[in-house]
Design a protein around this motif. Structure first.
Motif, PDB file in Angstrom:
ATOM      1  N   ILE A  52      43.443  -7.285  13.192  1.00  0.00           N
ATOM      2  CA  ILE A  52      43.451  -7.673  14.600  1.00  0.00           C
ATOM      3  C   ILE A  52      44.579  -6.917  15.333  1.00  0.00           C
ATOM      4  CG2 ILE A  52      42.519  -9.970  14.093  1.00  0.00           C
ATOM      5  CD1 ILE A  52      46.056  -9.879  15.170  1.00  0.00           C
ATOM      6  N   GLY A  64      44.485 -11.902  21.330  1.00  0.00           N
ATOM      7  CA  GLY A  64      44.354 -10.495  20.970  1.00  0.00           C
ATOM      8  C   GLY A  64      42.898 -10.132  20.730  1.00  0.00           C
ATOM      9  N   ASP A  65      42.689  -9.089  19.927  1.00  0.00           N
ATOM     10  CA  ASP A  65      41.355  -8.554  19.723  1.00  0.00           C
ATOM     11  C   ASP A  65      41.075  -8.327  18.248  1.00  0.00           C
ATOM     12  OD1 ASP A  65      40.522  -8.015  22.581  1.00  0.00           O
ATOM     13  OD2 ASP A  65      42.424  -6.917  22.479  1.00  0.00           O
ATOM     14  N   LEU A  66      39.873  -8.667  17.859  1.00  0.00           N
ATOM     15  CA  LEU A  66      39.422  -8.388  16.498  1.00  0.00           C
ATOM     16  C   LEU A  66      39.076  -6.906  16.398  1.00  0.00           C
ATOM     17  CD1 LEU A  66      38.567  -9.505  13.711  1.00  0.00           C
ATOM     18  CD2 LEU A  66      36.289  -9.883  14.688  1.00  0.00           C
ATOM     19  N   VAL A 124      34.356 -13.494  14.584  1.00  0.00           N
ATOM     20  CA  VAL A 124      34.944 -13.548  15.942  1.00  0.00           C
ATOM     21  C   VAL A 124      36.437 -13.353  15.810  1.00  0.00           C
ATOM     22  CG1 VAL A 124      33.215 -14.985  17.022  1.00  0.00           C
ATOM     23  CG2 VAL A 124      35.141 -16.070  15.838  1.00  0.00           C
ATOM     24  N   ILE A 150      41.351 -14.692  16.954  1.00  0.00           N
ATOM     25  CA  ILE A 150      42.505 -14.147  17.665  1.00  0.00           C
ATOM     26  C   ILE A 150      42.189 -13.983  19.159  1.00  0.00           C
ATOM     27  CG2 ILE A 150      41.889 -11.705  17.301  1.00  0.00           C
ATOM     28  CD1 ILE A 150      45.463 -13.226  17.220  1.00  0.00           C
ATOM     29  N   SER A 151      40.896 -13.959  19.507  1.00  0.00           N
ATOM     30  CA  SER A 151      40.502 -13.847  20.922  1.00  0.00           C
ATOM     31  C   SER A 151      40.354 -15.239  21.511  1.00  0.00           C
ATOM     32  CB  SER A 151      39.182 -13.092  21.045  1.00  0.00           C
ATOM     33  OG  SER A 151      39.295 -11.815  20.471  1.00  0.00           O
ATOM     34  N   GLN A 153      48.618 -15.114  14.331  1.00  0.00           N
ATOM     35  CA  GLN A 153      48.796 -13.773  14.884  1.00  0.00           C
ATOM     36  C   GLN A 153      48.879 -12.680  13.823  1.00  0.00           C
ATOM     37  OE1 GLN A 153      52.507 -14.844  16.833  1.00  0.00           O
ATOM     38  NE2 GLN A 153      51.546 -14.618  18.864  1.00  0.00           N
ATOM     39  N   MET A 197      47.138  -7.203  18.849  1.00  0.00           N
ATOM     40  CA  MET A 197      47.631  -8.171  19.826  1.00  0.00           C
ATOM     41  C   MET A 197      48.959  -7.707  20.422  1.00  0.00           C
ATOM     42  SD  MET A 197      49.709 -10.859  17.638  1.00  0.00           S
ATOM     43  CE  MET A 197      51.062 -10.343  18.665  1.00  0.00           C
TER      44      MET A 197
END
Lengths: 269, 269, 269, 269
Positions: free
Chosen positions: A206, A259-261, B269, B194-195, A122, A208
């Motif tokens: 990232i 989460g999201d990059l 990714v 992370i996704s 994370q 999250m």
């Protein structure tokens, strides 16, 4: 041929050994929070170059003691509770990236290896520490009750150096339990090249946050906080306390599902 | 603007807080090794698809208890020894990749967070464990001496489950301390996106090994070994003992200064 | 009817569960000692009324870090080394009783329960602590050697408060490893009545010491020492450092086989 | 001349260092209990000669996991919670002495030194152990609720050997949380002579129990229990499970303020 399974190492044919199981991860526990102001220059100095200070109250810091029980799908960890329970103490600031305000954890200590592994995934900069926080029981004389005047202590140590001690005296129910840890987290995930001096193999930004928040009644009150450094940990020196804003206590549940990059500068090194 | 420093997170302006300091890393300690044979199919099952069994004695396994003192350049850790000392127990097999024979660690438990962090960098699949091994002192009646007949015990537990117990009885000086952990290590370094469900962000195959080995006299002898599983760790089930090959003890020093990238399938990714 | 066996509780038919097995107890390990002077009034204040200051250098104090492996007859503990190994840090002064000079331990922290139990028997006022001391290995760059210039660190913490940190730099071989811990120990053994306010059920003055000392070459050198208090432990405040006398290192073996009752004021309460 | 203070060693002028402070001691926490039947001969074998089996259900055993917060007068421990919180797992049988039925603890493992010290005073045969029990939070998906169907796990290990694992599934509210631990405790307090082979200096039979019980709603349910031995602890072998009677959970508060001397065979040795 057998395939290998596991979310994080080690991988095995059945995947049982993995340090961390598949998402989602569930959390039930309590949060004791102390919020304070430091010189915004201190927050600026702990942020990467391409991340900016938050526009509002940029010097705000939260240090949070979490007393968690956690599990993955199926809840097997709850039946062998040594694998489920842990504590963590973490330091959060706010920041701004491409016009959006985020929270960001700049230091965190946990009590179990699976929590360290989740942190690596994370982008939490997790280390091991010894973390304690007063619990609220409903019976007997060795516990505060969840009421005005309740006094809750907390401590953090790493490598036998006491890094933080806190005391929160609850005063009244409140809408929330602080504003510093209230945004999505903006974290870096990176790994140096195995070849010395070659820079970073993984270098990601990232975002999250938790989902399915299940929130108990928050309480706010007064707080005292003492921070220190050790040869291995900077806490007082990087984010010294200028002014205490307040303390909070809340029982919470939350789920983490990914989460999201945001940006990726990884290289083949 | 202040730059951030540190080899592994957390990064700070001075870099003091980093879980792991810059390379090189120095080690002084002892190794207690038990080597045994399992069915080569068990070794095959614990290797990734693109890595092959070693051509010679493909079912050989080593389980090694290391009792380490370690430090980085300057040796500051040695003066606060809680930051310097740790133990680890690890399981090594051999394998072959593009015609070259490597050693490979398939399970490892350590007692400190900095050792976990180094493992994440080196591709060791590190978890925390409780690791103990008999020490050899030169005085008094509560210690074997380094001589024929010396009996050395060792244990490994994780999450309060005993995973391995060993007993080595030294018989004679020997040329080396086993052959399974004798090659460069071939390890995977990976990190899921992370996704959720997007695969791996980092996915590397790397090779590495120690340098500047400073070797004490090796001893070999007989060994007993008992392995077990727990809900969180597979050891007996993945690499059961068919036949004990022998036990070894050796005092060693080594330096780690990095490795080499062998293959990289990382994705954005 | 089955008899119950065991040296200390719990007692069982076979006696296997006893916290501490029968005498004698064997020890192999190392001692790192720092000796210093405090105001003799501080030593006087930590002694019972009927015990006097030593006539010579009455303000001398030793703080000693011991890194032990220990076992009972048969040595079973050595084969499950978690049951055999422990560390302790202890503070010794000298005193005089009926014309004889004794050493006396006024504070001690150990890392294992069997060591606490032995202390209750021997009159050592044992508590648990986290104790670390640099080790001397013969190989590699992460260890001092036993030679002039070797630097050895040591630390003591209890309840996550650092109570003592020391640094000893060895200078030369020496005849002994200090004089403060060099006499038989004069200790009190007491237990309050189970009835509140009724005084002591057991109230003994005993003398004891090790036998069969097996001594390695002692080294002496310079020392630095930092002491602190916590809410649960007094160390700096009771025996503050006025002047460092020196530091010592020695590998030792010793046997404990019991002691002598000097005075008994136990009562039936 | 300064007097020395402290309930248990070490004594100091201010008494701050004492392992255990003065009575009374306050407790708040939870109890998870599993009750079962063993052959009454097993209970007989673990009792001293002069203590008899209970007349009713003499083979009944309770194993109890307690998750405590505790403090002394003034509650200072609650503000540095590492000094206040501990867990314990203990095994209780019933017995009869001079016509009165008592409970009696025959084995107990705790997580902190102050709890060991209290046990020495109270006649509990305390050792250190690693003790875990599932907690009941009110929020999130990583916790049972206090309701029918709740599943609570528990574990006990010592010296890295798992000694007990339990699973209790709550079914319904109940009047109490078991009958085995429901009487005053009848315990022995003893200390061998410092002189080898001279018998016991202190040898008392005492009775004690809590006061000011503050009891939450008890729940009862089904239970599973697995016991084991280690080289250092007998549990399965001394009190094997013939039939599970049930499991219980209850939040409780209690005060300990001392007990009564029943018999004294102490001698001046």
């Amino acid at each position: 041929m057998t395939a290998l399974h596991g979310f994080l190492p080690p991988l095995t044919p059945r995947g049982t050994s993995a340090l961390v199981p598949n998402l989602p991860w569930y959390y039930s526990g309590t949060l004791l929070t102390v919020e304070y102001l430091t010189d915004p220059a201190n927050v600026r100095a702990i942020l990467p170059d391409d991340i900016e200070l938050a526009p509002d109250r940029p010097g705000a810091v939260a240090i949070i003691w979490a007393d968690w029980q956690s599990c993955s799908e199926g809840g097997l960890e709850l039946l062998d509770p040594i694998r489920s329970q842990y504590l963590e103490a973490f330091v959060v600031v706010r920041c701004s990236y491409q016009g959006e305000v985020y929270s960001r954890c700049v230091a965190i200590w946990v009590t179990k290896d699976f929590a360290m592994g989740r942190g690596w995934f994370q982008g939490y900069p997790k280390k091991l520490g010894s973390v304690h926080v007063t619990r609220i029981f409903s019976r007997g004389k060795a516990s505060p009750r969840l009421e005005a005047g309740a006094r809750l202590g907390a401590s953090l140590a790493a490598y036998d150096h006491r890094l933080a001690s806190a005391l929160v005296t609850l005063r009244e129910p409140s809408e929330g339990n602080g504003f510093v840890n209230g945004h999505r987290m903006l974290h870096n995930r990176f790994m140096p090249s195995i070849s010395q001096g070659q820079g970073l193999s993984m270098d990601q930004l990232i975002a999250m946050g938790g989902v399915d928040a299940d929130l108990g009644q928050a309480w706010r009150g007064d707080a005292e906080l003492s921070l220190a450094d050790s040869p291995w940990d900077e806490l007082h020196s990087i984010l010294p306390v200028d002014e205490i804003l307040g303390g909070y206590y809340r029982e919470v549940g939350v789920t983490f599902a990914g989460g999201d990059l945001i940006a990726d500068r990884s290289r083949t090194v």
